[in-house]
Design a protein around this motif. Structure first.
Motif, PDB file in Angstrom:
ATOM      1  N   ARG A 166       0.982  -1.374   0.020  1.00 35.04           N
ATOM      2  CA  ARG A 166      -0.014  -0.022  -0.034  1.00 35.04           C
ATOM      3  C   ARG A 166       0.859   1.189   0.116  1.00 35.04           C
ATOM      4  O   ARG A 166       0.406   2.415  -0.350  1.00 35.04           O
ATOM      5  N   ASN A 167       2.122   1.239   0.426  1.00 36.67           N
ATOM      6  CA  ASN A 167       2.872   2.386   0.511  1.00 36.67           C
ATOM      7  C   ASN A 167       3.952   2.163  -0.304  1.00 36.67           C
ATOM      8  O   ASN A 167       5.241   2.749  -0.312  1.00 36.67           O
ATOM      9  N   TYR A 168       3.985   1.613  -1.617  1.00 38.48           N
ATOM     10  CA  TYR A 168       5.012   1.045  -2.519  1.00 38.48           C
ATOM     11  C   TYR A 168       5.303   2.506  -3.407  1.00 38.48           C
ATOM     12  O   TYR A 168       4.208   3.321  -3.529  1.00 38.48           O
ATOM     13  N   ALA A 169       6.479   3.030  -3.235  1.00 36.16           N
ATOM     14  CA  ALA A 169       7.105   3.917  -3.957  1.00 36.16           C
ATOM     15  C   ALA A 169       7.164   3.941  -5.226  1.00 36.16           C
ATOM     16  O   ALA A 169       8.086   3.238  -5.659  1.00 36.16           O
ATOM     17  N   GLU A 170       6.554   4.395  -6.209  1.00 33.13           N
ATOM     18  CA  GLU A 170       6.619   4.427  -7.508  1.00 33.13           C
ATOM     19  C   GLU A 170       7.867   5.251  -8.287  1.00 33.13           C
ATOM     20  O   GLU A 170       8.424   4.853  -9.405  1.00 33.13           O
ATOM     21  N   THR A 171       8.053   6.219  -7.463  1.00 34.80           N
ATOM     22  CA  THR A 171       9.140   7.150  -8.081  1.00 34.80           C
ATOM     23  C   THR A 171      10.120   7.234  -6.726  1.00 34.80           C
ATOM     24  O   THR A 171       9.719   6.944  -5.576  1.00 34.80           O
ATOM     25  N   ASP A 172      11.265   7.854  -7.212  1.00 36.40           N
ATOM     26  CA  ASP A 172      12.234   8.344  -6.363  1.00 36.40           C
ATOM     27  C   ASP A 172      11.586   9.757  -5.841  1.00 36.40           C
ATOM     28  O   ASP A 172      11.728  10.937  -6.267  1.00 36.40           O
ATOM     29  N   GLN A 173      11.341   9.705  -4.421  1.00 40.10           N
ATOM     30  CA  GLN A 173      10.599  10.966  -3.864  1.00 40.10           C
ATOM     31  C   GLN A 173      11.782  11.890  -3.413  1.00 40.10           C
ATOM     32  O   GLN A 173      11.293  13.095  -3.259  1.00 40.10           O
ATOM     33  N   VAL A 174      13.067  11.588  -3.390  1.00 37.37           N
ATOM     34  CA  VAL A 174      13.983  12.341  -2.765  1.00 37.37           C
ATOM     35  C   VAL A 174      14.446  13.417  -3.835  1.00 37.37           C
ATOM     36  O   VAL A 174      14.603  14.433  -3.890  1.00 37.37           O
ATOM     37  N   LEU A 175      14.715  12.705  -4.977  1.00 37.82           N
ATOM     38  CA  LEU A 175      15.282  13.568  -6.234  1.00 37.82           C
ATOM     39  C   LEU A 175      14.115  13.965  -7.191  1.00 37.82           C
ATOM     40  O   LEU A 175      14.247  14.521  -8.199  1.00 37.82           O
ATOM     41  N   GLY A 176      12.938  13.430  -6.888  1.00 37.04           N
ATOM     42  CA  GLY A 176      11.887  13.649  -7.696  1.00 37.04           C
ATOM     43  C   GLY A 176      11.912  13.287  -9.177  1.00 37.04           C
ATOM     44  O   GLY A 176      11.633  14.052  -9.970  1.00 37.04           O
ATOM     45  N   ARG A 177      12.277  12.130  -9.201  1.00 38.45           N
ATOM     46  CA  ARG A 177      12.305  11.635 -10.795  1.00 38.45           C
ATOM     47  C   ARG A 177      12.120   9.772 -10.702  1.00 38.45           C
ATOM     48  O   ARG A 177      12.167   9.412  -9.724  1.00 38.45           O
TER      49      ARG A 177
END
Lengths: 168, 766
Positions: free
Chosen positions: B407-418
């Motif tokens: 449910r909390n799967y990160a689809e993108t790199d939230q740190v570098l925003g890409r």
């Protein structure tokens, strides 16, 4: 004459060949093999008998060469990893190690193989538990343990299959 | 045309900007539909024969004529100044040729200028005081006892807390915190917690852990005129070359560093040690080769360690399991000198989708031995905190922990925003869950079970890490007239199977059997390659080898076209045979074409292309541990670990599985047994080897199931591969800790999870 400057002659058999070295009383078998006879297959991993990297066979039994004095090997038969390969042909345990990828950096491998040879001389078809126990003194920091056990088990199964009176 | 490109490069959990030279266009990626015959198959190691026969020569096995031996005298104090030093008796001892110390050695800056090669101020118990060089190793060690040193003990700080206390003794004048706290924030963490329906908060502590490579650190050095040859047990021959040249103020081309075989490093051998420089100084002065190898006791005191961590984490989620806040603080005890902080917060920042995240990491100097990178530095420790908190929170919400993660799967790199170049973590979750029987997992008991008997539990850990590799790396290949091929590349084989993988890649391109390709490495006379660390050897070097082989292939096609009297475009190369398209009988073997050239080798050169712009390249993975806990003794037995990692294309499944097993076993050691002990009063090291430091041994190894996602990354590099060296250790301690909590309801997040800690958490320790 100080003990350190005294040397003794040690005559022994190494990989089937008669050898003589002159060593100080405290020189270890490992140092004699590595430095006097240039057999560097056995490794010094700790020098104090806790890692098994220096394991060789003395009269067919596995010995930590860093804990045995060279003079104690006088008149005895020593086998090292170099003796397993005959005319460039690897022995079955060595081949099984390669097939099972039973090593990574390979530093502990000569000791692992010689410890296993010692077990197989005593018990040609050891159980998985006997293999684990026999190799517990041989540290492999890369963590090839399961592959070493698998290689050893394959050798054991082959030996068991070859045993007279057993179905192949 | 060569061009210089500024790229964001990920290395060892940190992102840095770096100028890299790109020489031209890269080859197209071997994609998912590419049919490969040799890459992706279980090829036994090409250097297996050397390693099982004792033929492989490691650094300590080298014995150049006239070799002298060295031994190191180390500080018995955590912090002291040398007030008197007298080596007269040692210098007169049998066989002794030289004693080097602060009294007579050149002042060479060390540890980024924070100290000297021999520093009269000693900042950890184990710091180098003097080195004796003698005819034999025994004589050198004996003479250490004859050196008379008087020390003035100085005030010391040993722990994170002590170093951070107000008015703490300073290890370095700049302060006890390396570069100040490292802070990161996105969103609004306080607002996130206000939104949360449930929160958990916990501490996680990990101890100092030693690498204990089987081959200790050391060098053999030899001067020939003003040129220096160094054989070193290292992960970075070019790094050693640069450091040695700088320390001795000699040109780079006067230093050749070799490491054809080395016995493990795990991050502790990423550069030159003092021992290399000291051996070189002694060798120059004495005109003889010198060997300086660490003893196992030296290795325990001064060869680096994974630094102790103290972490605190707080998570908040909504009732449906949506993570809304992560607040993380970590501290790392770097010891006296490390110049790079531990990226402890990496997993907390990036592993899960969460809008509100705040992290802070403090890297602390103490009067203890300097730490070194150790297989996924920071991330192993940080994953323990994050993944323990995740399972605790999932249990609290009554949501299956795997479902919570999805449910909390990160689809993108939230740190570098890409975006990620690829992410197949779902596949890994699915495969480990199935193989380990995750559906059997019962929720952890709400209160600790303190009954009798044994209980079993399952726990999971997730892995995120780099492993992209990067330029620069170069390779050369030649094809000989007999059809054999040779690769030369200045990388290192540290036990990971790099040599075999590189041979496979070259063999694939030329459609030759692997045994026709030999790979020579570990020599700075060969083309430049980076350090073997950061899970980057194959991802940096492999693409260059492929390109070098591809150039040879093109020359081969041209040569065949001329011999077969056809256009080069019409020549096909399959299974070691060149033929005219559509006319298979008009052909000849690679060896026949190469043989037509006389004693001439077709040559190729390859380079590592740029990493793709605007994406983050990560490896991912999941592991499930099944444990049995004895409630009466507190003993934890790991029954099984199932691992599945997304490391792009797997070059060699046999060697891949070995890497996974090795990482899991090191993680298991860290979870349950390993703890490097420093006396809290004196700062001296209490474990000097394998008798007192419990590395895993044969009898404690559980079943390990090594699965692979094995989907090529579509853009990361021309192989579609990502690194595998570090990923497998990252989730293991977390998975084991979670399994213990699942079995007993007692959560131990202080490693190692000893019987006493388990009993304490069960409330059964009196």
């Amino acid at each position: 004459m100080s003990l350190e400057s005294r040397t003794d002659s040690v005559t022994f058999t190494v990989n089937g060949r008669a050898e003589e070295v002159r060593v100080s009383p405290r020189r270890t078998l490992l140092a004699a093999l590595r430095e006097d006879l240039h057999l560097t297959g056995a490794k010094e991993g700790c020098g104090v008998g806790t890692c098994g990297a220096c394991t060789v066979l003395v009269d067919g039994r596995p010995v930590l060469a860093c804990l045995m004095l060279a003079v104690q090997a006088h008149g005895r038969s020593v086998e090292t990893i170099e003796g397993l390969t005959r005319d460039g042909v690897l022995d079955p345990v060595q081949r099984a190690f390669i097939e099972h990828d039973a090593f990574q950096c390979g530093f502990c491998t000569p000791g692992q193989i010689m410890a296993l040879q010692g077990l197989l001389r005593r018990q040609p078809d050891p159980s998985a538990e006997e293999i684990r126990r026999a190799l517990d003194g041989n540290v492999c920091r890369c963590g090839a343990y399961l592959r070493i056990q698998a290689a050893a088990l394959e050798i054991a199964r082959t030996a068991e299959a070859r045993r007279p009176g057993r179905p192949a | 045309m060569p061009r210089i490109v500024r790229q964001k490069i990920e290395f060892e959990g940190r992102i840095e900007e770096r100028d890299v030279v790109i020489e031209g266009d890269d080859l197209p990626v071997w994609g998912a539909t590419e049919t490969l015959a040799i890459v992706g198959t279980r090829v036994p190691r090409v250097d297996g024969g050397d390693r099982v026969s004792g033929r492989a020569r490691y650094t300590a096995d080298l014995d150049p004529p006239g070799l002298l031996h060295a031994a190191v005298l180390r500080s018995p104090h955590a912090h002291a100044r040398i007030t008197k030093f007298d080596a007269d008796a040692a210098e007169r001892a049998p066989g002794v040729r030289l004693v080097l110390s602060a009294a007579n050695a050149p002042r060479i800056p060390w540890y980024n200028g924070k100290s000297w090669l021999f520093d009269p101020e000693l900042r950890y118990a184990g710091d180098e005081v003097a080195v004796v060089v003698a005819d034999t190793a025994a004589q050198a060690r004996d003479a250490l006892d004859l050196i008379e040193v008087e020390y003035e003990p100085l005030p010391q700080v040993l722990t994170i807390d002590a170093a951070l206390a107000p008015n703490a003794v300073l290890v370095h004048a700049e302060g006890n915190v390396l570069g100040g706290p490292e802070q990161y924030e996105r969103g609004d963490v306080e607002a996130g917690f206000r939104e949360a329906d449930a929160t958990v908060e916990m501490h996680a502590d990990t101890p100092d852990v030693l690498h204990h490579s089987m081959e200790t650190h050391g060098s053999v050095v030899h001067w020939s005129g003003d040129r220096l040859t160094v054989w070193d047990s290292t992960q970075h021959i070019f790094g050693v070359r640069r450091q040695v040249a700088a320390a001795l103020k000699i040109p780079l081309d006067h230093v050749r560093v070799m490491s054809p075989f080395m016995g493990g490093g795990f991050g502790s051998k990423n550069g030159a040690g003092k021992y290399t420089i000291i051996a070189a100084l002694a060798s120059r002065q004495l005109g003889r080769p010198v060997r300086l190898m660490f003893t196992r006791a030296d290795e325990s005191q001064a060869a680096g360690k994974r630094p102790q961590s103290a972490q605190q984490i707080r998570l908040g989620a909504k009732r449906d399991g949506t993570l809304v806040a992560i607040d993380y603080r970590g501290a790392s005890n770097l010891g006296a000198y490390r110049a790079i902080g531990s990226p402890l917060a990496g997993p907390a920042k990036e592993l899960y989708a969460c809008p509100n995240v705040r992290t802070e990491v403090v890297n602390v100097f103490t009067h203890t031995a300097p730490c070194a990178a150790f297989r996924a530095p920071g991330f192993v420790e940080g994953t323990v905190a994050l993944e323990a908190a995740v399972e605790a929170l999932a249990d609290k919400l009554g949501i299956d922990p795997l479902e919570f993660r999805l449910r909390n799967y990160a689809e993108t790199d939230q740190v570098l925003g890409r975006p990620y170049s690829s992410k197949f973590l779902r596949d890994a979750y699915e495969r480990v869950a199935k193989a380990a029987g995750w559906e059997r997992r019962a929720p952890a008991p709400a209160t600790a079970v303190a009954g009798h008997g044994r209980r079993r539990g399952l726990g999971m850990g997730t892995q995120i890490w780099g492993g992209a590799g990067s330029p620069p790396a170069y390779a050369e290949m030649r094809l000989n007239p007999d059809g054999t091929a040779e690769i030369r590349i200045g990388t290192q084989e540290i036990g990971t199977g790099a040599k075999t993988a590189l041979a496979q890649i070259a063999a694939e391109v030329l459609t030759l059997p692997v045994d026709r390709v030999s790979v020579s490495l570990g020599d700075t006379d060969f083309p430049y390659a980076p350090l073997s660390a950061g899970s980057q050897t194959i991802t940096s070097c492999g693409p260059a080898v492929r390109m070098a082989a591809d150039e040879v292939r093109r020359h081969l096609l041209d040569a065949a076209a001329s011999v077969l009297e056809a256009a080069p475009n019409d020549i096909r190369l399959e299974a070691g045979r060149l033929f005219v398209a559509g006319v298979p009988e008009r052909g000849m073997t690679v060896a026949e074409v190469a043989g037509r050239m006389g004693n001439f080798a077709l040559s190729g050169r390859g380079f590592r292309g740029a990493n793709p712009d605007g994406v983050t390249i990560r490896t991912f993975g999941a592991q499930i541990a099944e444990v049995e806990v004895d409630l009466d003794t507190g003993e934890v037995t790991v029954l099984r670990v199932v691992a599945c990692h997304d490391v792009g294309r797997v070059i060699n499944p046999l060697v891949y599985a070995s890497q996974i097993e090795g990482g899991v076993i090191q993680g298991l050691g860290m979870a349950l047994r390993e703890e490097h002990l420093t006396d809290p009063d004196t700062g001296t090291v209490l474990d000097l080897g394998f008798d007192s430091y419990a590395v895993p041994r044969s009898s404690v190894i559980p079943e390990i199931v090594a699965l692979a996602v094995d989907k090529p990354d579509p853009i990361a590099n021309n192989l579609g591969a990502k690194g595998v060296g570090e990923p497998p250790i990252i989730p293991t301690p977390a998975a084991i800790a979670n399994a213990v909590a699942n079995a007993t309801g007692a959560r131990v997040t202080s490693l190692p999870i000893t019987p006493a800690k388990v009993l304490g958490a069960l409330g059964r320790l009196r």
